[in-house]
Design a protein around this motif. Structure first.
Motif, PDB file in Angstrom:
ATOM      1  N   ARG A 124     -65.523  27.644 107.573  1.00  0.00           N
ATOM      2  CA  ARG A 124     -65.970  26.588 106.662  1.00  0.00           C
ATOM      3  C   ARG A 124     -65.697  26.913 105.193  1.00  0.00           C
ATOM      4  NH1 ARG A 124     -70.592  28.881 109.072  1.00  0.00           N
ATOM      5  NH2 ARG A 124     -70.644  27.184 110.557  1.00  0.00           N
ATOM      6  N   GLY A 125     -65.648  28.186 104.840  1.00  0.00           N
ATOM      7  CA  GLY A 125     -65.396  28.529 103.442  1.00  0.00           C
ATOM      8  C   GLY A 125     -64.014  28.127 102.977  1.00  0.00           C
ATOM      9  N   ALA A 126     -63.080  28.018 103.905  1.00  0.00           N
ATOM     10  CA  ALA A 126     -61.709  27.655 103.540  1.00  0.00           C
ATOM     11  C   ALA A 126     -61.623  26.218 103.042  1.00  0.00           C
ATOM     12  CB  ALA A 126     -60.779  27.853 104.738  1.00  0.00           C
ATOM     13  N   GLU A 127     -62.490  25.346 103.549  1.00  0.00           N
ATOM     14  CA  GLU A 127     -62.492  23.959 103.091  1.00  0.00           C
ATOM     15  C   GLU A 127     -62.953  23.867 101.637  1.00  0.00           C
ATOM     16  OE1 GLU A 127     -63.632  22.560 107.621  1.00  0.00           O
ATOM     17  OE2 GLU A 127     -65.161  22.661 106.051  1.00  0.00           O
ATOM     18  N   THR A 128     -63.942  24.677 101.275  1.00  0.00           N
ATOM     19  CA  THR A 128     -64.401  24.696  99.892  1.00  0.00           C
ATOM     20  C   THR A 128     -63.351  25.322  98.982  1.00  0.00           C
ATOM     21  OG1 THR A 128     -66.722  24.749 100.558  1.00  0.00           O
ATOM     22  CG2 THR A 128     -66.209  25.562  98.350  1.00  0.00           C
ATOM     23  N   TRP A 129     -62.672  26.351  99.477  1.00  0.00           N
ATOM     24  CA  TRP A 129     -61.543  26.927  98.734  1.00  0.00           C
ATOM     25  C   TRP A 129     -60.514  25.847  98.436  1.00  0.00           C
ATOM     26  CZ3 TRP A 129     -56.451  27.101 100.524  1.00  0.00           C
ATOM     27  CH2 TRP A 129     -55.560  27.892  99.791  1.00  0.00           C
ATOM     28  N   ALA A 130     -60.184  25.023  99.433  1.00  0.00           N
ATOM     29  CA  ALA A 130     -59.203  23.957  99.249  1.00  0.00           C
ATOM     30  C   ALA A 130     -59.696  22.919  98.252  1.00  0.00           C
ATOM     31  CB  ALA A 130     -58.892  23.292 100.594  1.00  0.00           C
ATOM     32  N   ALA A 131     -60.987  22.567  98.337  1.00  0.00           N
ATOM     33  CA  ALA A 131     -61.547  21.575  97.419  1.00  0.00           C
ATOM     34  C   ALA A 131     -61.476  22.072  95.982  1.00  0.00           C
ATOM     35  CB  ALA A 131     -62.991  21.263  97.803  1.00  0.00           C
ATOM     36  N   LEU A 132     -61.902  23.306  95.751  1.00  0.00           N
ATOM     37  CA  LEU A 132     -61.916  23.855  94.396  1.00  0.00           C
ATOM     38  C   LEU A 132     -60.502  24.013  93.849  1.00  0.00           C
ATOM     39  CD1 LEU A 132     -64.719  26.537  94.816  1.00  0.00           C
ATOM     40  CD2 LEU A 132     -64.833  24.486  93.392  1.00  0.00           C
ATOM     41  N   LEU A 133     -59.583  24.465  94.702  1.00  0.00           N
ATOM     42  CA  LEU A 133     -58.209  24.664  94.248  1.00  0.00           C
ATOM     43  C   LEU A 133     -57.561  23.331  93.879  1.00  0.00           C
ATOM     44  CD1 LEU A 133     -56.119  26.918  93.832  1.00  0.00           C
ATOM     45  CD2 LEU A 133     -55.332  26.513  96.180  1.00  0.00           C
ATOM     46  N   SER A 134     -57.920  22.272  94.615  1.00  0.00           N
ATOM     47  CA  SER A 134     -57.330  20.961  94.340  1.00  0.00           C
ATOM     48  C   SER A 134     -57.908  20.326  93.079  1.00  0.00           C
ATOM     49  CB  SER A 134     -57.548  20.021  95.528  1.00  0.00           C
ATOM     50  OG  SER A 134     -58.911  19.631  95.652  1.00  0.00           O
ATOM     51  N   LEU A 135     -59.164  20.638  92.747  1.00  0.00           N
ATOM     52  CA  LEU A 135     -59.804  20.050  91.576  1.00  0.00           C
ATOM     53  C   LEU A 135     -59.559  20.843  90.300  1.00  0.00           C
ATOM     54  CD1 LEU A 135     -63.310  19.125  93.062  1.00  0.00           C
ATOM     55  CD2 LEU A 135     -61.544  17.508  92.334  1.00  0.00           C
ATOM     56  N   GLY A 136     -59.643  22.170  90.410  1.00  0.00           N
ATOM     57  CA  GLY A 136     -59.641  22.990  89.215  1.00  0.00           C
ATOM     58  C   GLY A 136     -60.949  22.822  88.457  1.00  0.00           C
ATOM     59  N   ARG A 137     -61.128  23.623  87.415  1.00  0.00           N
ATOM     60  CA  ARG A 137     -62.369  23.538  86.642  1.00  0.00           C
ATOM     61  C   ARG A 137     -62.578  22.139  86.063  1.00  0.00           C
ATOM     62  NH1 ARG A 137     -64.754  28.385  85.046  1.00  0.00           N
ATOM     63  NH2 ARG A 137     -63.586  30.252  85.664  1.00  0.00           N
ATOM     64  N   SER A 138     -61.525  21.595  85.454  1.00  0.00           N
ATOM     65  CA  SER A 138     -61.670  20.297  84.799  1.00  0.00           C
ATOM     66  C   SER A 138     -61.966  19.201  85.813  1.00  0.00           C
ATOM     67  CB  SER A 138     -60.417  19.963  83.997  1.00  0.00           C
ATOM     68  OG  SER A 138     -59.282  19.853  84.853  1.00  0.00           O
ATOM     69  N   GLY A 139     -61.380  19.305  87.010  1.00  0.00           N
ATOM     70  CA  GLY A 139     -61.613  18.292  88.038  1.00  0.00           C
ATOM     71  C   GLY A 139     -63.042  18.298  88.547  1.00  0.00           C
ATOM     72  N   VAL A 140     -63.600  19.500  88.723  1.00  0.00           N
ATOM     73  CA  VAL A 140     -64.998  19.587  89.142  1.00  0.00           C
ATOM     74  C   VAL A 140     -65.896  18.969  88.078  1.00  0.00           C
ATOM     75  CG1 VAL A 140     -66.899  21.123  89.757  1.00  0.00           C
ATOM     76  CG2 VAL A 140     -64.588  21.645  90.543  1.00  0.00           C
ATOM     77  N   CYS A 141     -65.655  19.322  86.825  1.00  0.00           N
ATOM     78  CA  CYS A 141     -66.468  18.790  85.723  1.00  0.00           C
ATOM     79  C   CYS A 141     -66.345  17.269  85.632  1.00  0.00           C
ATOM     80  CB  CYS A 141     -66.045  19.418  84.403  1.00  0.00           C
ATOM     81  SG  CYS A 141     -66.470  21.162  84.238  1.00  0.00           S
ATOM     82  N   GLU A 142     -65.129  16.766  85.798  1.00  0.00           N
ATOM     83  CA  GLU A 142     -64.918  15.319  85.701  1.00  0.00           C
ATOM     84  C   GLU A 142     -65.649  14.587  86.819  1.00  0.00           C
ATOM     85  OE1 GLU A 142     -63.487  11.446  86.425  1.00  0.00           O
ATOM     86  OE2 GLU A 142     -63.061  13.118  87.786  1.00  0.00           O
ATOM     87  N   MET A 143     -65.601  15.119  88.025  1.00  0.00           N
ATOM     88  CA  MET A 143     -66.272  14.472  89.149  1.00  0.00           C
ATOM     89  C   MET A 143     -67.786  14.471  88.963  1.00  0.00           C
ATOM     90  SD  MET A 143     -65.874  15.246  93.241  1.00  0.00           S
ATOM     91  CE  MET A 143     -66.541  16.918  93.158  1.00  0.00           C
ATOM     92  N   VAL A 144     -68.332  15.608  88.567  1.00  0.00           N
ATOM     93  CA  VAL A 144     -69.776  15.709  88.365  1.00  0.00           C
ATOM     94  C   VAL A 144     -70.209  14.802  87.218  1.00  0.00           C
ATOM     95  CG1 VAL A 144     -71.626  17.301  87.739  1.00  0.00           C
ATOM     96  CG2 VAL A 144     -69.871  18.032  89.331  1.00  0.00           C
ATOM     97  N   THR A 145     -69.408  14.717  86.168  1.00  0.00           N
ATOM     98  CA  THR A 145     -69.709  13.818  85.053  1.00  0.00           C
ATOM     99  C   THR A 145     -69.746  12.373  85.525  1.00  0.00           C
ATOM    100  OG1 THR A 145     -68.690  15.310  83.452  1.00  0.00           O
ATOM    101  CG2 THR A 145     -68.918  13.001  82.798  1.00  0.00           C
TER     102      THR A 145
END
Length: 454
Positions: free
Chosen positions: A336-357
């Motif tokens: 299951r950790g590999a799916e989160t790795w894929a999610a984070l790699l696809s978003l990057g820092r800015s993508g995570v921040c943009e989604m949460v915003t």
């Protein structure tokens, strides 16, 4: 024979993936609520001779598909369960083919992805450098993992070591916010500790623990706090709690299943001051981060204590360097950790921040629109949660939620908070767009008119 078997497996795999893709292409246009009228057809009786793979998938696609709630699309605002990002969804499909167990001997690549994901998350959340942990099946198991670790650590400091059992053990104190999530209390019980003797601490009108009411702490105390009240999204005073716990030698555990991600938002970051002072944290990637299910994350600043509580050994297992599989309750663990790795790699820092915003912005808009419709939102919008009630007619809120559900336009549920009856709206799906919020508000307005007229 093996070649033909694997080809058969590949054909079924491809067919399942194609059917899933077809479902995703139309789910945004479908009613959000499930059609359960034919669920009995899923039980034709266990056949003497099994059905072929395609017949099984046909039944699942037709009857099973129509019996789903469209929670993967943008008009689901019920429980904080998120959707699934494309990279994470694609990773799950690939992982299903790989069929790996997430440990060093049987899944080295997926275990490395889990390790990387854990380090990225600790960095994003600005947790101490020594923090590590493991992925579990969900936030409940993550809470259990960390509360067992906290229990064992505090008892060991009292001279009652792991392996001695709980009979005759020193009594540990549990101090908790009066609005701590029910799954945390379930985890306390599963860890063999009492909930009847919890020392409850009152909360303010936002759902935050009142630091002024915190009892005196000592080195036999576990303090349960939260970052993300389930109705308001508010955060307990972590800096004050962390300081008090460190001074007393108490253990501070923070349940931040959906709320920890809001630390990335500049306007909200100050409410998370002191988060790094805690001993353990729970976050759930399938909520705010939008990975598939089974993505609870147990994080601890004392990973060696987790390993002391969770690791196992057996004569047929060679010695290996400790890893996430030694810090989780499960032995056979999915990747299951590999799916989160894929999610984070696809978003990057800015993508995570943009989604949460975006989640926060939608919640702010929903709060204002509900007030315009005559509802009361008795709290500030702390992240992505909105609790609303109807002054003078609270009982109508449940009927309004049911009316919207039955319309198929959107889905959210009734709730009770601080003695008020109302409904709760959660924004946590990466696909939710302004048009989805438009339809939500329109459905609520129509439902309010219909319910109050009747």
């Amino acid at each position: 024979m093996q070649s033909s078997s694997l080809e058969r497996l590949a054909e079924a795999f491809s067919s399942g993936a194609e059917r899933g893709a077809s479902y995703l292409r139309q789910i945004g246009k479908r009613q959000v609520n499930a059609d359960t009228s034919r669920l009995s057809d899923l039980d034709p009786g266990l056949p003497e001779t099994g059905l072929g793979e395609m017949a099984v998938l046909d039944l699942m696609e037709t009857i099973g598909g129509e019996g789903t709630v469209a929670s993967t699309a943008g008009r689901y605002f019920g429980y904080v369960i998120g959707g699934t990002l494309p990279a994470a969804s694609g990773a799950r499909v690939m992982l299903s083919a790989w069929d790996q167990v997430a440990d060093q001997l049987t899944g080295p690549s997926v275990l490395e992805m889990e390790n990387i994901a854990l380090s990225w998350i600790a960095d994003l959340l600005q947790l101490p450098a020594e923090t590590s942990g493991a992925f579990t099946t969900g936030a409940t198991m993550a809470n259990l993992t960390l509360l067992v670790t906290a229990r064992d650590t505090l008892l060991s400091r009292q001279g009652h070591y792991r392996g001695m059992g709980l009979l005759g053990a020193p009594v540990l104190r549990i101090v908790a916010s009066s609005e701590i999530h029910a799954t945390v209390l379930k985890s306390v019980r599963m860890a063999g500790m009492a909930t009847d003797t919890i020392e409850w601490v009152d909360v303010d009108d936002q759902g935050r623990l009142k630091l002024c009411d915190l009892p005196e702490l000592d080195d036999t105390t576990i303090v349960l706090a939260q970052a993300g009240n389930v109705c308001t999204g508010s955060v307990d005073p972590l800096k004050g709690l962390g300081t008090r716990c460190q001074e007393a030698g108490a253990w501070l555990h923070v349940d931040g299943a959906f709320g920890l991600w809001a630390r990335l938002l500049e306007p909200l970051r100050h409410t998370y001051d002191g988060l790094e002072l805690a001993d353990s944290w729970v976050v759930d990637a399938h909520k705010t981060l939008n990975t598939p299910y089974d993505a609870g994350i147990a994080l601890c600043r004392h990973p060696h204590e987790m390993e002391a509580s969770m690791a196992i050994g057996a004569g047929y297992l060679p010695a290996t360097h400790p890893g996430p599989s030694d810090r989780a309750p499960e032995f056979s663990r999915s990747a299951r950790g590999a799916e989160t790795w894929a999610a984070l790699l696809s978003l990057g820092r800015s993508g995570v921040c943009e989604m949460v915003t975006r989640f926060h912005d939608h919640a702010v808009r929903i709060s204002e629109d509900l007030k315009t419709l005559g509802f009361e939102v008795p709290h500030s919008v702390h992240f992505n949660q909105v609790f609303a009630t109807l002054p003078g007619n609270e009982d109508a809120c449940s009927d309004i939620a049911t009316h919207v559900q039955n319309s198929g336009e959107a889905w959210f549920g009734p709730a009770v908070w601080q003695g008020k009856k109302g409904f709760r709206i959660s924004v946590s799906n990466w696909t939710t767009a302004d048009e989805d919020v438009d339809r939500l508000i329109s459905a609520i307005a129509s439902a309010k008119d219909a319910v109050l007229v009747s």
